[in-house]
Design an enzyme around this catalytic site. Structure first.
Site, PDB file in Angstrom:
ATOM      1  N   THR A 191     -97.533  -4.891  23.265  1.00 22.86           N
ATOM      2  CA  THR A 191     -96.643  -6.052  23.276  1.00 22.86           C
ATOM      3  C   THR A 191     -97.123  -6.998  22.162  1.00 22.86           C
ATOM      4  OG1 THR A 191     -98.072  -6.965  24.965  1.00 22.86           O
ATOM      5  CG2 THR A 191     -96.053  -5.903  25.718  1.00 22.86           C
ATOM      6  N   ASN A 194    -109.252 -12.341  17.919  1.00 21.84           N
ATOM      7  CA  ASN A 194    -110.696 -12.120  18.090  1.00 21.84           C
ATOM      8  C   ASN A 194    -111.048 -10.633  17.948  1.00 21.84           C
ATOM      9  OD1 ASN A 194    -109.647 -10.995  20.390  1.00 21.84           O
ATOM     10  ND2 ASN A 194    -110.869 -12.188  21.827  1.00 21.84           N
ATOM     11  N   ASP A 229    -101.306  -3.112  28.629  1.00 25.20           N
ATOM     12  CA  ASP A 229    -101.985  -4.158  29.395  1.00 25.20           C
ATOM     13  C   ASP A 229    -100.993  -5.090  30.085  1.00 25.20           C
ATOM     14  OD1 ASP A 229    -101.081  -5.263  27.010  1.00 25.20           O
ATOM     15  OD2 ASP A 229    -103.052  -5.829  26.281  1.00 25.20           O
ATOM     16  N   GLU A 236    -111.815  -7.168  25.340  1.00 26.35           N
ATOM     17  CA  GLU A 236    -112.312  -8.357  24.654  1.00 26.35           C
ATOM     18  C   GLU A 236    -113.729  -8.147  24.121  1.00 26.35           C
ATOM     19  OE1 GLU A 236    -110.140 -10.473  24.142  1.00 26.35           O
ATOM     20  OE2 GLU A 236    -109.368 -11.521  25.905  1.00 26.35           O
ATOM     21  N   LYS A 263    -104.145 -13.256  10.851  1.00 25.98           N
ATOM     22  CA  LYS A 263    -104.871 -11.993  11.104  1.00 25.98           C
ATOM     23  C   LYS A 263    -105.768 -11.612   9.919  1.00 25.98           C
ATOM     24  CE  LYS A 263    -103.359 -11.532  15.147  1.00 25.98           C
ATOM     25  NZ  LYS A 263    -102.260 -10.821  15.719  1.00 25.98           N
TER      26      LYS A 263
HETATM   27  C1  GLP Z   1    -102.045  -9.622  23.158  1.00 28.08           C
HETATM   28  C2  GLP Z   1    -101.979  -8.261  23.809  1.00 28.08           C
HETATM   29  C3  GLP Z   1    -102.414  -7.173  22.881  1.00 28.08           C
HETATM   30  C4  GLP Z   1    -101.744  -7.383  21.549  1.00 28.08           C
HETATM   31  C5  GLP Z   1    -102.261  -8.633  20.928  1.00 28.08           C
HETATM   32  C6  GLP Z   1    -101.781  -8.871  19.500  1.00 28.08           C
HETATM   33  O1  GLP Z   1    -103.241 -10.250  23.370  1.00 28.08           O
HETATM   34  N1  GLP Z   1    -102.769  -8.160  24.962  1.00 28.08           N
HETATM   35  O2  GLP Z   1    -102.099  -5.925  23.445  1.00 28.08           O
HETATM   36  O3  GLP Z   1    -101.992  -6.288  20.737  1.00 28.08           O
HETATM   37  O4  GLP Z   1    -101.816  -9.662  21.773  1.00 28.08           O
HETATM   38  O5  GLP Z   1    -100.805  -9.855  19.430  1.00 28.08           O
HETATM   39  P1  GLP Z   1     -99.733 -10.023  18.305  1.00 28.08           P
HETATM   40  O6  GLP Z   1     -98.921  -8.790  18.283  1.00 28.08           O
HETATM   41  O7  GLP Z   1     -98.930 -11.208  18.748  1.00 28.08           O
HETATM   42  O8  GLP Z   1    -100.461 -10.224  17.041  1.00 28.08           O
END
Ligand code: GLP
Length: 250
Positions: A46, A140, A74, A147, A211
């Site tokens: 997600t 992170n 998750d 984590e 990122k």
């Molecule tokens: C959340 C999810 C992760 C996802 C991450 C990255 O924390 N638990 O599974 O990969 O965000 O987020 P984004 O796609 O918004 O950069």
């Protein structure tokens, strides 16, 4: 294109180009898999990084969705399935309701017995070999909700309960998924790093300036639990798709 250990790294112009390329790779791969066997299995992520990609992918008429099984990475613990920030809602809206899948398996974050829920989901995952997994990277360095503070990722289990890093919880507020830090759940269910690394192919998408720092750490520092996404460098069939912003410090 670069390689870091086994990991292939592609750098594209922007998020649209990353999403289009990820959808192209996925479509070709699924067509190839479905030539060889009756069904294919996807492990979905997600997050904002997946939105455009999933939109393009689910528009594909070349993929026989009725032969595809879905799992996801998750879910927050103690979250109502109807909550707008639940990953179930996200995936229902962005994937399930847009196609006719063979099966769609959700992790139930609202379960009153989370350990049993981990066992139930693990059993389902064990019955399939996952063909392709999509990933994003947390600011992170987390993968799914693995984590960095957990330190040991030699999990025996495929799915586990995990405590969320405060940085992770705050990023959910900054991304407007929750109104305040108190609303963000403290725990989550997540597939483990060994489960992620056991899939046949991995596509990881990371775009945007926020990122850039973690991408540099992931690719240029040692492979270690201080940056869980660095473990992708050990997978023999993984591609990291970046845009110019997330690759700007490389
Ligand atoms: C959340 C999810 C992760 C996802 C991450 C990255 O924390 N638990 O599974 O990969 O965000 O987020 P984004 O796609 O918004 O950069």
């Amino acid at each position: 294109m670069l390689t870091m250990n086994y990991l292939t790294v592609q750098i594209h112009k922007d998020n649209n180009a990353v999403s289009a390329e990820a959808a192209r790779i996925t479509q070709n791969y699924l067509i190839e898999v479905l030539h060889k066997k009756d069904e294919a299995t996807i492990l979905l992520a997600t997050g904002d990084s997946q939105i455009k990609f999933l939109e393009i992918l689910t528009n594909s008429r070349e993929i026989d969705w009725s032969r595809i099984n879905f799992f996801h990475l998750d879910e927050y613990l103690d979250i109502d399935r109807e909550h707008p920030a639940s990953f179930r809602t996200y995936l229902y809206e962005k994937v399930e309701k847009r196609i006719k899948a063979k099966s769609f398996h959700y992790l139930s974050g609202g379960s009153s017995e989370p350990l049993k829920e981990c066992e139930r989901y693990s059993k389902l995952l064990k019955r399939k070999q996952v063909d392709i997994c999509f990933l994003g990277i947390g600011a992170n360095g987390h993968l799914a909700f693995n984590e960095p503070q957990i330190k040991n990722f030699n999990d025996f289990d495929l799915v586990k309960i995990t405590e969320l890093d405060l940085n992770t919880r705050w990023s959910q507020v900054y991304q407007n998924h929750f109104e305040s830090i108190d609303e963000v759940p403290k725990y989550a269910l997540t597939v483990t790093i060994p489960m992620i690394l056991s899939v046949n192919k991995i596509l990881c998408l990371a775009t945007g300036k926020n990122k850039a720092k973690i991408t540099k750490i992931m690719l240029q520092e040692n492979i270690s639990s201080h940056c869980p996404s660095s473990f992708l460098r050990e997978h023999s069939n993984a591609v990291l798709l970046l845009d110019r912003d997330s690759a700007s410090l490389l």
